[in-house]
Design a protein around this motif. Structure first.
Motif, short mmCIF file in Angstrom:
data_model
loop_
_atom_site.label_atom_id
_atom_site.label_comp_id
_atom_site.label_asym_id
_atom_site.label_seq_id
_atom_site.Cartn_x
_atom_site.Cartn_y
_atom_site.Cartn_z
N LEU A 1 -33.25 -35.94 -8.80
CA LEU A 1 -33.34 -36.81 -10.06
C LEU A 1 -33.02 -38.34 -9.57
O LEU A 1 -33.51 -39.21 -10.25
CB LEU A 1 -31.96 -36.50 -10.80
N ASP A 2 -32.35 -38.65 -8.39
CA ASP A 2 -32.29 -40.08 -8.12
C ASP A 2 -33.68 -40.47 -7.67
O ASP A 2 -33.99 -41.80 -8.09
CB ASP A 2 -31.38 -40.00 -7.03
N TYR A 3 -34.25 -39.71 -7.10
CA TYR A 3 -35.83 -39.94 -6.98
C TYR A 3 -36.49 -40.27 -7.92
O TYR A 3 -37.19 -41.32 -8.19
CB TYR A 3 -36.34 -38.83 -6.00
N LEU A 4 -36.32 -39.34 -9.16
CA LEU A 4 -37.08 -39.43 -10.38
C LEU A 4 -36.86 -40.70 -11.04
O LEU A 4 -37.64 -41.35 -11.74
CB LEU A 4 -37.22 -38.41 -10.87
N SER A 5 -35.53 -41.07 -10.92
CA SER A 5 -35.18 -42.22 -11.67
C SER A 5 -35.86 -43.54 -11.24
O SER A 5 -36.05 -44.61 -12.20
CB SER A 5 -33.66 -42.48 -11.62
N GLY A 6 -36.35 -43.64 -10.18
CA GLY A 6 -37.25 -44.63 -9.96
C GLY A 6 -38.57 -44.75 -9.99
O GLY A 6 -39.43 -45.89 -10.08
#
Length: 250
Positions: A100-105
């Motif tokens: 999710l951290d990756y996707l948030s970018g």
């Protein structure tokens, strides 16, 4: 560890899938992580990814793998432009959060995310459509069909404490759905306050006061957990293949 292909988000992009796959699958008793055991000639996770890649309106998949995983990049699916990887963590929630951290970018905060087990290769596309049409927070689940007993331990033996009302019991499955930023915040809050209670994404949403919708799934959407499950999954895959060839798939 992170792979990046075609990451510019577009308004017409659909939902993203997250697949936590950093675990060891110890209950299988195998010499390799469960997701790399062979199912109908190819690794279990490859079967699952092939299924996910067939879902309509899929924008992409983020697979969270162990930091020392050397097997994933050998899979043909790893080179698919829709498949991206991140380093997962010790617990499932850690891996999901990394994805999710990756996707948030690269995706909008309200982007729909479906978190799916690497060991559920047989989810039906029709169930995915039902899940996408459900409430913003939702999950596939199976209504209990057996009588449910709550147990207590007495002298080292499990004994019946009482019978639970079956009509109120559902067995949680995946995918589990939520908006990207909402799920990210709920998982972070839950892991900081009550990590032992975070057993899936829905539990993190529940702790934050949400009530995800339960969407009944086909019985084929079971999780490969024990050696006998591989035999059943292979038989079902063979049956599905025969249905497709005969034009009688349901």
């Amino acid at each position: 560890m992170t792979s990046s292909q075609n990451l510019t988000p577009r308004p017409e992009d659909g939902f993203w899938a997250v697949v936590p796959a950093a675990g060891s699958g110890k209950r299988m008793g195998a010499d390799k992580p469960k997701q790399y055991l062979t199912l109908a000639g190819i690794p279990l996770i490859a079967q699952t990814l092939n299924n996910i890649l067939s879902w309509p309106r899929l924008a992409g998949i983020v697979v969270a793998i162990a930091a020392d995983d050397t097997e994933f990049q050998k899979l043909p699916q790893a080179s698919n432009p829709k498949v991206h990887t991140v380093a997962g963590g010790k617990e499932r929630a850690d891996s999901v959060l990394a994805a999710l951290d990756y996707l948030s970018g690269v995706a909008a905060p309200d982007t729909t995310v479906l978190v799916h087990d690497a060991a559920r290769p047989l989810v039906k596309p029709a169930d995915i459509e039902k899940l996408l049409a459900a409430a913003p927070t939702a999950l596939l689940a199976q209504p209990a069909s057996d009588t449910i007993k709550q147990a207590t331990s007495a002298e080292g033996q499990a004994r019946v404490k009482h019978t639970l009302p079956r009509e109120e019991i559902w067995l949680a499955q995946t995918p589990q759905k939520a908006p990207l930023e909402l799920l990210r915040k709920c998982l972070r809050r839950g892991m900081s306050k009550s990590p032992a209670l975070i057993t899936d994404e829905a539990s993190a949403l529940e702790l934050a006061g949400y009530q995800p919708e339960l969407v009944a799934a086909c019985r084929s959407n079971f999780k490969v957990t024990h050696p006998a499950d591989l035999i059943l999954a292979e038989a079902l895959l063979q049956y599905q293949s025969e249905q497709i060839q005969s034009g009688t798939e349901t």
